[in-house]
Design an enzyme around this catalytic site. Structure first.
Site, PDB file in Angstrom:
ATOM      1  CB  SER A  88      -0.826   0.001   1.085  1.00  0.00           C
ATOM      2  OG  SER A  88      -1.635  -1.093   1.112  1.00  0.00           O
TER       3      SER A  88
HETATM    4  N1  SAH Z   1      -0.691  -4.685   3.753  1.00  0.00           N
HETATM    5  C1  SAH Z   1      -0.145  -5.117   2.712  1.00  0.00           C
HETATM    6  C2  SAH Z   1      -0.719  -4.817   1.440  1.00  0.00           C
HETATM    7  C3  SAH Z   1      -1.555  -5.806   1.296  1.00  0.00           C
HETATM    8  S1  SAH Z   1      -2.339  -5.988  -0.365  1.00  0.00           S
HETATM    9  C4  SAH Z   1       1.495  -4.387   2.961  1.00  0.00           C
HETATM   10  O1  SAH Z   1       1.794  -3.598   3.734  1.00  0.00           O
HETATM   11  O2  SAH Z   1       2.190  -4.886   2.164  1.00  0.00           O
HETATM   12  C5  SAH Z   1      -3.656  -7.244  -0.037  1.00  0.00           C
HETATM   13  C6  SAH Z   1      -3.459  -8.648   0.392  1.00  0.00           C
HETATM   14  O3  SAH Z   1      -4.488  -9.122   0.883  1.00  0.00           O
HETATM   15  C7  SAH Z   1      -2.776  -9.360  -0.445  1.00  0.00           C
HETATM   16  O4  SAH Z   1      -1.499  -9.873  -0.293  1.00  0.00           O
HETATM   17  C8  SAH Z   1      -3.767 -10.619  -0.660  1.00  0.00           C
HETATM   18  O5  SAH Z   1      -3.056 -11.850  -0.843  1.00  0.00           O
HETATM   19  C9  SAH Z   1      -4.541 -10.583   0.780  1.00  0.00           C
HETATM   20  N2  SAH Z   1      -5.720 -10.967   0.899  1.00  0.00           N
HETATM   21  C10 SAH Z   1      -6.925 -10.864   0.070  1.00  0.00           C
HETATM   22  N3  SAH Z   1      -7.851 -11.650   0.700  1.00  0.00           N
HETATM   23  C11 SAH Z   1      -7.326 -12.165   1.765  1.00  0.00           C
HETATM   24  C12 SAH Z   1      -8.334 -12.937   2.824  1.00  0.00           C
HETATM   25  N4  SAH Z   1      -9.288 -13.217   2.947  1.00  0.00           N
HETATM   26  N5  SAH Z   1      -7.424 -13.260   3.989  1.00  0.00           N
HETATM   27  C13 SAH Z   1      -6.159 -12.732   4.003  1.00  0.00           C
HETATM   28  N6  SAH Z   1      -5.538 -12.129   3.108  1.00  0.00           N
HETATM   29  C14 SAH Z   1      -6.109 -11.801   1.969  1.00  0.00           C
END
Ligand code: SAH
Length: 198
Positions: free
Chosen positions: A52
């Site tokens: 993000s």
């Molecule tokens: N916070 C992260 C950015 C995340 S992008 C950072 O700082 O790098 C969003 C993430 O959510 C992705 O890696 C995706 O695989 C994950 N995601 C999507 N649905 C999910 C779920 N139900 N449970 C856990 N992770 C999930």
């Protein structure tokens, strides 16, 4: 980054600014993107996923209004960057990522960097972590349809906040849920929260 991207856009909580200044963001991006680590935007981290934008991480952390003693749940751990930032603001973080390769990489990276108060789990974060609930804050980094997942709402301690991007029709924005109340904030873009068998 702190002055140009965060203070200017209204991040005023000194604890959040200090956390953003202390976490080495370049350690959370692929080697060939390190130059871009502090850019004012989201970055691809492989597997079609993103880390993000710094401002979004700071804004979500600020909305949680953490004091330092809480156990926080983070859903959608990706690179582990936001989990590292949150760990500077509370007592411990349970971080859940559904993609096993990303979860493994995040866990290894956080250990190597010394973020010992973060526990990374692989699985569907929309179910939360009932064994550790209730949480003093919950942050979701993937967009839910129409409402935050019920399991997460149920795992909030009294007075604690759940920050989640929610899509309703064409509108996608950050929502804060606390004591049953619902407050809308900025329009945002996140990858979808994939739940169930999806
Ligand atoms: N916070 C992260 C950015 C995340 S992008 C950072 O700082 O790098 C969003 C993430 O959510 C992705 O890696 C995706 O695989 C994950 N995601 C999507 N649905 C999910 C779920 N139900 N449970 C856990 N992770 C999930």
């Amino acid at each position: 980054m702190v002055a140009r991207q965060l203070v200017r856009r209204g991040i005023g909580d000194p604890r959040v600014l200090a956390a953003m200044a202390s976490v080495p963001r370049e350690e959370f991006v692929p080697d060939d993107r390190r130059r871009d680590a502090y850019r004012d935007g989201a970055l691809r981290i492989g597997g079609g996923q993103t880390i993000s934008q710094p401002w979004v991480v700071a804004f979500m952390a600020q909305l949680l209004e953490l004091r330092g003693t809480e156990l926080v749940l983070e859903v959608g751990t990706g690179s582990g960057y936001a989990a590292a930032v949150l760990s500077e603001l509370c007592a411990g973080v349970i971080a859940i990522e559904r993609d096993p390769a990303l979860a493994d990489a995040a866990s290894t990276r956080l250990d190597k960097l010394g973020y010992a108060s973060v526990e990374v789990r692989t699985g569907d974060g929309a179910r939360g972590a009932p064994d550790q609930a209730p949480f003093g804050g919950i942050s979701v980094a993937a967009v839910a349809q129409n409402d935050a997942p019920r399991a997460l709402r149920e795992q909030l301690a009294p007075g604690a906040a759940l920050i989640c991007p929610v899509r309703a029709g064409d509108d996608e924005r950050l929502i804060r849920i606390r004591d049953g109340g619902w407050e809308p904030f900025s329009a945002v873009r996140f990858v979808p929260l994939v739940t169930g068998d999806g």
